[in-house]
Design an enzyme around this catalytic site. Structure first.
Site, short mmCIF file in Angstrom:
data_model
loop_
_atom_site.label_atom_id
_atom_site.label_comp_id
_atom_site.label_asym_id
_atom_site.label_seq_id
_atom_site.Cartn_x
_atom_site.Cartn_y
_atom_site.Cartn_z
N PHE A 171 22.57 7.17 12.80
CA PHE A 171 21.48 8.09 12.56
C PHE A 171 20.38 7.87 13.60
O PHE A 171 19.93 6.75 13.80
CB PHE A 171 20.90 7.89 11.16
CG PHE A 171 21.87 8.27 10.07
CD1 PHE A 171 21.83 9.53 9.49
CD2 PHE A 171 22.84 7.37 9.65
CE1 PHE A 171 22.73 9.89 8.51
CE2 PHE A 171 23.74 7.72 8.66
CZ PHE A 171 23.69 8.98 8.09
N CYS A 187 7.40 16.33 12.28
CA CYS A 187 7.94 17.52 11.62
C CYS A 187 6.89 18.61 11.62
O CYS A 187 5.69 18.33 11.62
CB CYS A 187 8.36 17.19 10.19
SG CYS A 187 9.24 18.54 9.35
N CYS A 231 6.59 18.86 3.45
CA CYS A 231 7.19 18.88 2.11
C CYS A 231 6.73 17.66 1.32
O CYS A 231 6.75 16.53 1.83
CB CYS A 231 8.70 18.89 2.21
SG CYS A 231 9.34 20.28 3.17
N CYS A 272 9.21 14.57 1.04
CA CYS A 272 9.77 13.99 2.26
C CYS A 272 9.74 12.46 2.22
O CYS A 272 8.77 11.86 1.75
CB CYS A 272 8.98 14.48 3.48
SG CYS A 272 9.69 13.90 5.03
N ASP A 273 10.81 11.83 2.72
CA ASP A 273 10.92 10.38 2.70
C ASP A 273 10.75 9.73 4.08
O ASP A 273 11.08 8.57 4.27
CB ASP A 273 12.26 9.94 2.09
CG ASP A 273 13.46 10.47 2.87
OD1 ASP A 273 13.28 11.16 3.88
OD2 ASP A 273 14.59 10.18 2.45
N THR A 274 10.21 10.46 5.04
CA THR A 274 10.06 9.94 6.40
C THR A 274 8.58 9.75 6.75
O THR A 274 7.76 10.63 6.48
CB THR A 274 10.70 10.90 7.43
OG1 THR A 274 12.09 11.03 7.12
CG2 THR A 274 10.54 10.36 8.84
N GLU A 326 20.65 17.55 11.23
CA GLU A 326 20.10 17.96 9.95
C GLU A 326 18.77 18.62 10.25
O GLU A 326 17.86 17.99 10.79
CB GLU A 326 19.92 16.75 9.02
CG GLU A 326 21.23 16.09 8.67
CD GLU A 326 21.08 14.85 7.82
OE1 GLU A 326 19.94 14.35 7.67
OE2 GLU A 326 22.09 14.39 7.28
N HIS A 384 23.36 7.28 -0.68
CA HIS A 384 22.67 6.15 -0.05
C HIS A 384 21.57 5.61 -0.97
O HIS A 384 21.31 4.41 -0.99
CB HIS A 384 22.10 6.55 1.32
CG HIS A 384 21.20 7.74 1.29
ND1 HIS A 384 21.66 9.01 1.01
CD2 HIS A 384 19.87 7.86 1.50
CE1 HIS A 384 20.64 9.86 1.06
NE2 HIS A 384 19.55 9.19 1.35
#
Length: 196
Positions: A24, A30, A34, A37-39, A95, A190
């Protein structure tokens, strides 16, 4: 030069390639906001394409590279994809939230539109064709995705920290798939397995 949040080797945790080993490359940044979001978009290291290639090549047996984010389409082009293919020998997947047009030389496109959510509706989607349509489900009308041509359609329950709400989201997603059999359930394995 690219701002990269992280590069890591794990299993694809969602959608069609769920359970497949992959490297990955998570881009930082971004164009949407959102709430789920997990980033961490504020973090990341500026590195060269060669450094990305070198890091990916630390995992020679991985069959696929997944460009993710954030929103990788803000940063990539056909030259980057071609270089990754040539120098790693791997398939290149992305993605994307579908708000930008994509390089034509990608091997797999996972389109995950966020326009149904607050913060995800800042910019309209322009993508209409993909290999895989993966929708985070919170009860929205699924007919809004009928115009998207996809070989595979997945509904994924929205992950939240509250356990009761998480269970409710899962049940709603299961019922939606049962009522719309052209969709399949996608779980974030995951998270279930505690993988990166």
């Amino acid at each position: 030069m690219y701002r990269i949040n992280e590069i890591f080797y794990s299993l694809q945790g969602e959608g069609f390639h769920s359970g497949t080993p992959a490297v990955f490359v998570r881009f930082s940044g971004c164009n949407l906001r959102c709430s789920f979001c997990d980033t961490q978009h504020q973090t990341g290291e500026i590195i060269s394409l060669q450094e990305i290639v070198d890091e990916v090549n630390k995992y020679p047996i991985a069959p696929i590279v997944v460009l993710t984010g954030g929103e990788p389409s803000l940063f990539i082009d056909e030259a980057l994809v071609a270089e990754l293919k040539q120098k790693t020998g791997k398939k290149i997947a992305i993605e994307t939230n579908g708000t930008r047009f994509l390089p034509k030389n990608l091997d797999w496109v996972t389109f995950s539109p966020k326009s149904a959510f607050e913060g995800g509706d800042i910019e309209p989607c322009v993508l209409t064709v993909c290999d895989e349509l993966k929708v985070v489900y919170l009860g929205q009308d699924l007919t809004q995705y009928d115009c998207i041509k996809a070989n595979h359609r997945f509904l994924q329950p929205c992950f939240v920290e509250d356990l009761e709400q998480r269970k409710a989201n899962m049940q709603a997603c299961i019922e939606a798939v049962k009522n719309h059999p052209n969709w399949r359930l996608s779980l974030q394995i995951h998270r279930i397995l505690g993988l990166p």
